[in-house]
Design an enzyme around this catalytic site. Structure first.
Site, mmCIF file in Angstrom:
data_model
loop_
_atom_site.group_PDB
_atom_site.id
_atom_site.type_symbol
_atom_site.label_atom_id
_atom_site.label_comp_id
_atom_site.label_asym_id
_atom_site.label_seq_id
_atom_site.Cartn_x
_atom_site.Cartn_y
_atom_site.Cartn_z
ATOM 1 N N LYS A 183 73.873 50.270 36.839
ATOM 2 C CA LYS A 183 72.766 49.404 37.267
ATOM 3 C C LYS A 183 73.040 47.987 36.786
ATOM 4 O O LYS A 183 72.821 47.646 35.620
ATOM 5 C CB LYS A 183 71.422 49.867 36.713
ATOM 6 C CG LYS A 183 70.308 49.153 37.460
ATOM 7 C CD LYS A 183 69.051 48.986 36.679
ATOM 8 C CE LYS A 183 68.877 47.663 36.005
ATOM 9 N NZ LYS A 183 68.922 46.455 36.817
ATOM 10 N N GLU A 258 73.739 47.828 23.074
ATOM 11 C CA GLU A 258 74.289 46.526 22.664
ATOM 12 C C GLU A 258 73.203 45.497 22.924
ATOM 13 O O GLU A 258 72.879 45.224 24.084
ATOM 14 C CB GLU A 258 75.545 46.199 23.479
ATOM 15 C CG GLU A 258 76.749 47.014 23.099
ATOM 16 C CD GLU A 258 77.159 46.851 21.642
ATOM 17 O OE1 GLU A 258 76.801 45.837 21.024
ATOM 18 O OE2 GLU A 258 77.815 47.766 21.123
ATOM 19 N N CYS A 292 75.206 36.890 23.529
ATOM 20 C CA CYS A 292 74.659 37.662 22.412
ATOM 21 C C CYS A 292 75.366 37.243 21.136
ATOM 22 O O CYS A 292 74.815 37.316 20.055
ATOM 23 C CB CYS A 292 74.836 39.148 22.666
ATOM 24 S SG CYS A 292 76.512 39.581 23.122
ATOM 25 N N GLU A 392 66.596 34.939 18.926
ATOM 26 C CA GLU A 392 67.702 34.650 19.832
ATOM 27 C C GLU A 392 67.183 33.690 20.899
ATOM 28 O O GLU A 392 66.215 33.991 21.596
ATOM 29 C CB GLU A 392 68.150 35.965 20.476
ATOM 30 C CG GLU A 392 69.319 35.809 21.395
ATOM 31 C CD GLU A 392 69.748 37.144 21.991
ATOM 32 O OE1 GLU A 392 68.890 37.844 22.571
ATOM 33 O OE2 GLU A 392 70.929 37.479 21.868
HETATM 34 P P1 NAD Z 1 67.269 42.616 29.665
HETATM 35 O O1 NAD Z 1 67.035 43.531 28.522
HETATM 36 O O2 NAD Z 1 66.113 41.932 30.272
HETATM 37 O O3 NAD Z 1 67.958 43.426 30.868
HETATM 38 C C1 NAD Z 1 69.168 44.133 30.711
HETATM 39 C C2 NAD Z 1 69.250 45.198 31.787
HETATM 40 O O4 NAD Z 1 68.242 46.173 31.558
HETATM 41 C C3 NAD Z 1 69.014 44.667 33.205
HETATM 42 O O5 NAD Z 1 69.870 45.333 34.097
HETATM 43 C C4 NAD Z 1 67.557 45.049 33.456
HETATM 44 O O6 NAD Z 1 67.234 45.194 34.815
HETATM 45 C C5 NAD Z 1 67.480 46.384 32.733
HETATM 46 N N1 NAD Z 1 66.134 46.821 32.350
HETATM 47 C C6 NAD Z 1 65.029 46.063 32.182
HETATM 48 N N2 NAD Z 1 63.978 46.852 31.841
HETATM 49 C C7 NAD Z 1 64.453 48.127 31.767
HETATM 50 C C8 NAD Z 1 63.874 49.383 31.444
HETATM 51 N N3 NAD Z 1 62.593 49.495 31.123
HETATM 52 N N4 NAD Z 1 64.652 50.485 31.460
HETATM 53 C C9 NAD Z 1 65.968 50.390 31.751
HETATM 54 N N5 NAD Z 1 66.577 49.235 32.083
HETATM 55 C C10 NAD Z 1 65.826 48.110 32.088
HETATM 56 O O7 NAD Z 1 68.385 41.597 29.193
HETATM 57 P P2 NAD Z 1 68.957 40.338 29.986
HETATM 58 O O8 NAD Z 1 67.942 39.256 29.952
HETATM 59 O O9 NAD Z 1 69.515 40.790 31.286
HETATM 60 O O10 NAD Z 1 70.220 39.955 29.059
HETATM 61 C C11 NAD Z 1 70.125 39.162 27.930
HETATM 62 C C12 NAD Z 1 70.115 40.009 26.673
HETATM 63 O O11 NAD Z 1 71.274 40.833 26.633
HETATM 64 C C13 NAD Z 1 70.159 39.184 25.411
HETATM 65 O O12 NAD Z 1 69.220 39.661 24.491
HETATM 66 C C14 NAD Z 1 71.574 39.418 24.882
HETATM 67 O O13 NAD Z 1 71.712 39.274 23.499
HETATM 68 C C15 NAD Z 1 71.848 40.791 25.335
HETATM 69 N N6 NAD Z 1 73.291 41.035 25.393
HETATM 70 C C16 NAD Z 1 73.874 41.747 24.387
HETATM 71 C C17 NAD Z 1 75.248 41.963 24.386
HETATM 72 C C18 NAD Z 1 75.906 42.734 23.284
HETATM 73 O O14 NAD Z 1 77.054 43.112 23.476
HETATM 74 N N7 NAD Z 1 75.264 42.980 22.159
HETATM 75 C C19 NAD Z 1 76.027 41.440 25.423
HETATM 76 C C20 NAD Z 1 75.404 40.715 26.429
HETATM 77 C C21 NAD Z 1 74.014 40.520 26.401
#
Ligand code: NAD
Length: 491
Positions: A183, A258, A292, A392
């Site tokens: 997804k 992550e 991140c 963050e």
């Molecule tokens: P997000 O949590 O909003 O979304 C991530 C994914 O989860 C998307 O595909 C979203 O559609 C999905 N999602 C949302 N609600 C969900 C639910 N209830 N159940 C299952 N899936 C759901 O994050 P974002 O805004 O897309 O990305 C930014 C975040 O990602 C930041 O906090 C960043 O630190 C983190 N990030 C972490 C790493 C790492 O390796 N630690 C790497 C990249 C990004």
């Protein structure tokens, strides 16, 4: 804008070996963050599509789990080769949809290629290592450990490194012998669907790889809840990660998470100033700070602070912000209007909390009016209780703070609910090693840029991660361990 005038976007779901529209016919608009213009609409999946994708993946798992590691390695190498052939198109879609400059987009594609090649090697090795005998204190029995794929894996990824966060899950999952439902983020589906098409083109059996675009609520949540999914590998925000973990308890499936970070770069008084400026700049402004791993806290030894701050501000003000396709541009827009508003909100709140804005803070002069651009921003005197210091921000915002002792620097860096990464800049090798060991972070770069080799590891302490990606750890995340104990045959 130099963006190519190309509208041949893939917009469907890939389920059970076929490109299909969503069962309910819903769509999501995809926007170019550099111009604010509408690029296309892609299919928005729902629980119906999740059902079909999981069913397809479960059917395919029966045969796929029986393949040898060498056979799977062949597919992974073919994917790497196909991605290499499509490098320019993938990099173009990455810049168009995410907004990152072309140079960064190409790095992302190269990372995908390297990741698939690395896990092809590990898949091959599995043929020898899985089932290997373990030495035990018995001559009567023979013990072996088998490493088997855990089943259907749900891979849920964010928008900041499309294709890269995907490859870090997909390559080890396929190498392990899992079938998958991917997804992608609803914000950046275009490069992900092109990657899906590259994967689809190598002749994997139907159902081994599925991609369902759509929102977290409509696709992510039903995927996590689905009893046919054995493992969820999630990258995204800490809040959503917590929801994923809670939902996964109902079916007691495995989760790898992550999540967010609030990381530091520590610059000691013996540091090479040029190097420190380079590393602080990249740690704060690469990918417009939407990392991140952003080292958004710059901790600097008091003696070096005036020089470092002056150089960093000068550098930040020279960064060319604009069209990701322009050859001289170093920083693109934020990914979306919502992200732009969020980061601006943090900046305003920081000022209200008493932090001193040294440079940036708003749209850069001359940046396209409709794009989601924010100038490289530097604060000092940030109250340690403020959200700007603790949360963050996920935008191009650095907070500079002075320290007097090594202990204080370590304490400041570790004073966070996150523990993803850290950078240490020092000319003293022993100090570099000592501080690296004292930091509660999953990755520490000492005098190096934020390089991540697929052979190593990725993930952090505390609220940043559950589990690790990359290296053998990334493969283990998709494996069950089976012990087989047999009685030795008398000769
Ligand atoms: P997000 O949590 O909003 O979304 C991530 C994914 O989860 C998307 O595909 C979203 O559609 C999905 N999602 C949302 N609600 C969900 C639910 N209830 N159940 C299952 N899936 C759901 O994050 P974002 O805004 O897309 O990305 C930014 C975040 O990602 C930041 O906090 C960043 O630190 C983190 N990030 C972490 C790493 C790492 O390796 N630690 C790497 C990249 C990004």
């Amino acid at each position: 804008m130099n963006a190519p005038n190309d509208t041949r976007f893939l917009t469907q779901l890939y389920i059970d070996g076929r490109w299909v529209d969503g069962a309910l016919g819903h769509t999501i608009a995809v926007v170019n963050p550099a111009t604010g213009t509408h690029l296309t609409d892609v299919a928005a999946g729902t629980a119906h599509d999740v059902e079909l994708a999981v069913a397809g993946a479960a059917r395919a798992f029966r045969a796929w789990q029986q393949t040898t590691g060498t056979e799977r390695a062949g597919y992974l190498r073919a994917i790497a080769a196909e991605v290499e052939m499509r490098r320019e198109r993938l990099a173009m879609l990455q810049s168009l949809n995410n907004g990152k400059p072309q140079a960064e987009a190409h790095m992302d594609v190269d990372d995908v290629i390297a990741t698939f090649r690395y896990y092809a090697q590990l898949a091959e090795q599995l043929d020898d290592t899985s089932g290997a005998e373990v030495s035990i204190s018995s001559t009567e029995h023979r013990a072996r450990i088998l490493r088997e794929p855990c089943g259907v894996a749900a891979l849920i990824v964010p928008w900041n490194f499309p294709m890269v966060t995907t490859a870090w899950k997909l390559a080890p999952a396929l190498a392990a012998g899992c079938t998958v439902v991917l997804k992608p983020s609803e914000i950046t589906p275009l490069p992900e669907l092109e990657l899906a098409s590259a994967i689809a083109s190598v002749g994997l059996p139907a159902g081994v790889f599925n991609a369902v675009t759509g929102t977290g609520a409509d696709v992510g949540a039903p995927l996590v809840a689905h009893p046919g999914v054995a493992k969820v590998s999630f990258t995204g925000s800490t809040g959503v990660g917590q929801t994923v973990m809670k939902t996964a308890t109902d079916t007691l499936k495995g989760v790898s998470l992550e999540l967010g970070g609030k990381s530091s770069i520590i610059v000691f008084d013996d540091a090479d100033l040029d190097l420190a400026v380079d590393l602080a700049e990249a740690g704060g402004f690469f990918n417009s700070g939407q990392m991140c791993s952003a080292t958004s806290r710059v901790l600097v030894a008091r003696e070096l602070a005036p020089a470092l701050l002056a150089r960093l501000v000068e550098r930040a003000e020279r960064i060319v912000v604009g069209d990701p396709f322009a050859p001289d541009v170093q920083m693109g827009p934020l990914v979306s209007r919502a992200q732009f508003d969020r980061v601006r909100g943090h900046i305003e709140q920081g000022i209200a909390d008493g932090a001193r804005l040294v440079t940036g803070g708003d749209r850069p002069a001359g940046a396209p009016e409709q794009g989601f651009f924010i100038a490289p921003t530097i604060f000092t005197d940030v109250p340690p209780t403020s959200a700007l210091w603790r949360d963050e921000i996920f935008g191009p915002v650095l907070c500079v703070r002075v320290f007097d002792t090594e202990e204080e620097a370590i304490e400041l860096a570790n004073d966070s609910e996150y523990g993803l990464v850290a950078t240490v800049v020092t000319d003293d090798e022993a100090r570099g090693e000592r501080v690296a060991r004292a930091l509660a972070a999953g990755v520490v770069w000492v005098n190096t840029p934020q390089l991540i080799y697929p052979q190593t590891s990725w993930g952090g302490y505390k609220r940043s991660s559950i589990g690790r990606e990359l290296g053998p750890f990334g493969l283990a995340a998709f494996q069950e361990i089976k012990q087989v104990l047999t009685r030795r045959q008398a000769n």
